[in-house]
Design a protein around this motif. Structure first.
Motif, mmCIF file in Angstrom:
data_model
loop_
_atom_site.group_PDB
_atom_site.id
_atom_site.type_symbol
_atom_site.label_atom_id
_atom_site.label_comp_id
_atom_site.label_asym_id
_atom_site.label_seq_id
_atom_site.Cartn_x
_atom_site.Cartn_y
_atom_site.Cartn_z
ATOM 1 N N TYR A 155 0.136 5.080 1.199
ATOM 2 C CA TYR A 155 -0.994 6.262 1.723
ATOM 3 C C TYR A 155 -0.324 7.759 1.412
ATOM 4 C CZ TYR A 155 -3.428 2.370 4.061
ATOM 5 O OH TYR A 155 -4.266 1.189 4.142
ATOM 6 N N LEU A 173 -5.691 6.464 1.285
ATOM 7 C CA LEU A 173 -5.059 5.476 0.442
ATOM 8 C C LEU A 173 -4.954 5.973 -1.081
ATOM 9 C CD1 LEU A 173 -4.239 2.389 0.111
ATOM 10 C CD2 LEU A 173 -6.607 1.859 -0.760
ATOM 11 N N GLU A 218 3.144 13.986 2.908
ATOM 12 C CA GLU A 218 4.008 13.038 3.483
ATOM 13 C C GLU A 218 3.347 11.633 2.837
ATOM 14 O OE1 GLU A 218 5.128 12.968 7.613
ATOM 15 O OE2 GLU A 218 6.842 11.801 7.045
ATOM 16 N N PHE A 269 4.359 -0.245 8.792
ATOM 17 C CA PHE A 269 4.393 1.009 7.942
ATOM 18 C C PHE A 269 6.111 1.595 7.855
ATOM 19 C CE2 PHE A 269 0.312 2.803 7.180
ATOM 20 C CZ PHE A 269 -0.589 1.858 8.128
ATOM 21 N N GLY A 270 6.240 2.052 6.747
ATOM 22 C CA GLY A 270 7.640 2.844 6.726
ATOM 23 C C GLY A 270 7.571 4.047 7.380
ATOM 24 N N THR A 271 8.683 4.862 7.443
ATOM 25 C CA THR A 271 8.825 6.084 8.243
ATOM 26 C C THR A 271 8.391 7.132 7.603
ATOM 27 O OG1 THR A 271 11.191 6.103 7.691
ATOM 28 C CG2 THR A 271 10.588 4.941 9.867
ATOM 29 N N PHE A 330 3.455 7.258 2.731
ATOM 30 C CA PHE A 330 3.791 6.145 3.700
ATOM 31 C C PHE A 330 3.648 5.000 3.118
ATOM 32 C CE2 PHE A 330 4.703 8.021 7.877
ATOM 33 C CZ PHE A 330 3.988 9.292 7.804
ATOM 34 N N PHE A 356 0.870 -1.223 0.019
ATOM 35 C CA PHE A 356 0.186 0.109 0.006
ATOM 36 C C PHE A 356 0.960 1.367 0.009
ATOM 37 C CE2 PHE A 356 -3.914 -2.477 1.394
ATOM 38 C CZ PHE A 356 -3.430 -3.362 2.042
ATOM 39 N N GLN A 366 -0.605 11.684 3.458
ATOM 40 C CA GLN A 366 -0.915 12.434 4.667
ATOM 41 C C GLN A 366 -0.660 13.607 4.202
ATOM 42 O OE1 GLN A 366 1.094 11.776 8.361
ATOM 43 N NE2 GLN A 366 -0.847 12.155 9.345
ATOM 44 N N ASN A 420 -1.630 17.707 9.342
ATOM 45 C CA ASN A 420 -2.884 17.572 10.384
ATOM 46 C C ASN A 420 -3.832 16.694 10.039
ATOM 47 O OD1 ASN A 420 -1.318 19.108 12.607
ATOM 48 N ND2 ASN A 420 -1.478 20.801 11.393
ATOM 49 N N GLN A 421 -3.753 15.888 9.098
ATOM 50 C CA GLN A 421 -4.895 14.985 8.678
ATOM 51 C C GLN A 421 -4.582 13.550 8.841
ATOM 52 O OE1 GLN A 421 -6.667 15.922 4.776
ATOM 53 N NE2 GLN A 421 -6.363 18.105 5.200
ATOM 54 N N GLY A 422 -5.450 12.681 8.655
ATOM 55 C CA GLY A 422 -5.095 11.294 8.733
ATOM 56 C C GLY A 422 -4.758 10.955 7.417
ATOM 57 N N LEU A 423 -4.306 9.651 7.282
ATOM 58 C CA LEU A 423 -3.745 8.794 6.048
ATOM 59 C C LEU A 423 -4.959 8.357 4.975
ATOM 60 C CD1 LEU A 423 -1.532 8.568 8.079
ATOM 61 C CD2 LEU A 423 -0.659 6.505 6.912
#
Lengths: 115, 116
Positions: A36, A46, A88, A105-107, A90, A34, A38, A41-44
């Protein structure tokens, strides 16, 4: 131990230039993959996913990724980026072990698109 | 619209206080998760629940507690035992529990906790 590596913590790129965000994982068993995105200040959300079938996967916002089993990679690409792609990103790997499937998850890679 | 609702969006607390973050989903998903996000560290799993009245510790459960009394709700309590609670907290859900689905997660908008 399973791991996901996003080698680049930050990627600066000019608008309309192509970009590739790299993701490698360590697993010898089957995986689902996957990407994702971001925004601050929000969620991830897809972007795209690979479950099976064609190794080239197309996602939203013009992004695509290619699953390379021999290189255990799932790099994300976009041929021409826009300012609004600044965010960002991920990579995530779901490793199918049969007894204890694990999502890692990756960093993250910060993509900064400049004018 | 179906989705995951986290509240509050921003929260400030004094040291030594417990605080509870709310997470509600109307997607009818079986599994729910709490992640903590710190700059440069990606997402770290705190707790997850695959079914009502059951939950498991993730990688960094110390100083946190959860409950899953209803399918649609999975609140997270950050206790005073959590030594460094300032972070961005993300709630997520998946259609099926781990091992039964694809692993695809649906995320809420997050809650930012700051300890003063």
């Amino acid at each position: 131990a399973q791991s996901v590596t996003q080698l680049d913590s930050q990627v600066p790129v000019f608008e309309e230039a192509p970009v590739e965000l790299r993701c490698n994982y360590s697993s010898s068993v089957s995986v689902y993959l996957f990407w994702y995105v971001q925004y601050p200040n929000q969620g991830l959300q897809l972007l795209l996913k690979y479950l099976s079938g064609s190794t080239l996967v197309k996602g939203i916002n013009g992004f695509e990724a290619e699953f390379n089993k021999s290189q255990t990679s799932f790099h994300l690409r976009k041929p021409s980026v826009h300012i609004s792609d600044t965010a960002e990103y991920f990579c995530a790997v779901y490793i199918l072990t049969g007894g204890g499937n694990k999502l890692t998850f990756g960093t993250g890679t910060q993509l900064k698109v400049e004018l | 619209d179906g989705g995951i609702t986290q509240s509050p969006k921003y929260l400030f607390r004094k040291e030594g206080q417990n605080v509870t973050l709310s997470c509600e989903q109307n997607l009818n998903h079986d599994a729910m998760y709490w992640y903590r996000q710190d700059p440069g560290q990606g997402l770290r799993l705190i707790y997850y629940s695959q079914i009502v009245n059951d939950f498991q510790k993730g990688d960094i459960a110390e100083g946190y507690s959860v409950s899953r009394e209803k399918k649609e709700s999975f609140p997270l309590t950050v206790t005073s035992a959590q030594k460094n609670p300032t972070a961005f907290y993300l709630c997520a859900s998946s259609i099926k529990a781990l091992g039964r689905g694809t692993g695809e997660l649906f995320f809420g908008e997050g809650s930012r906790l700051t300890v003063l």
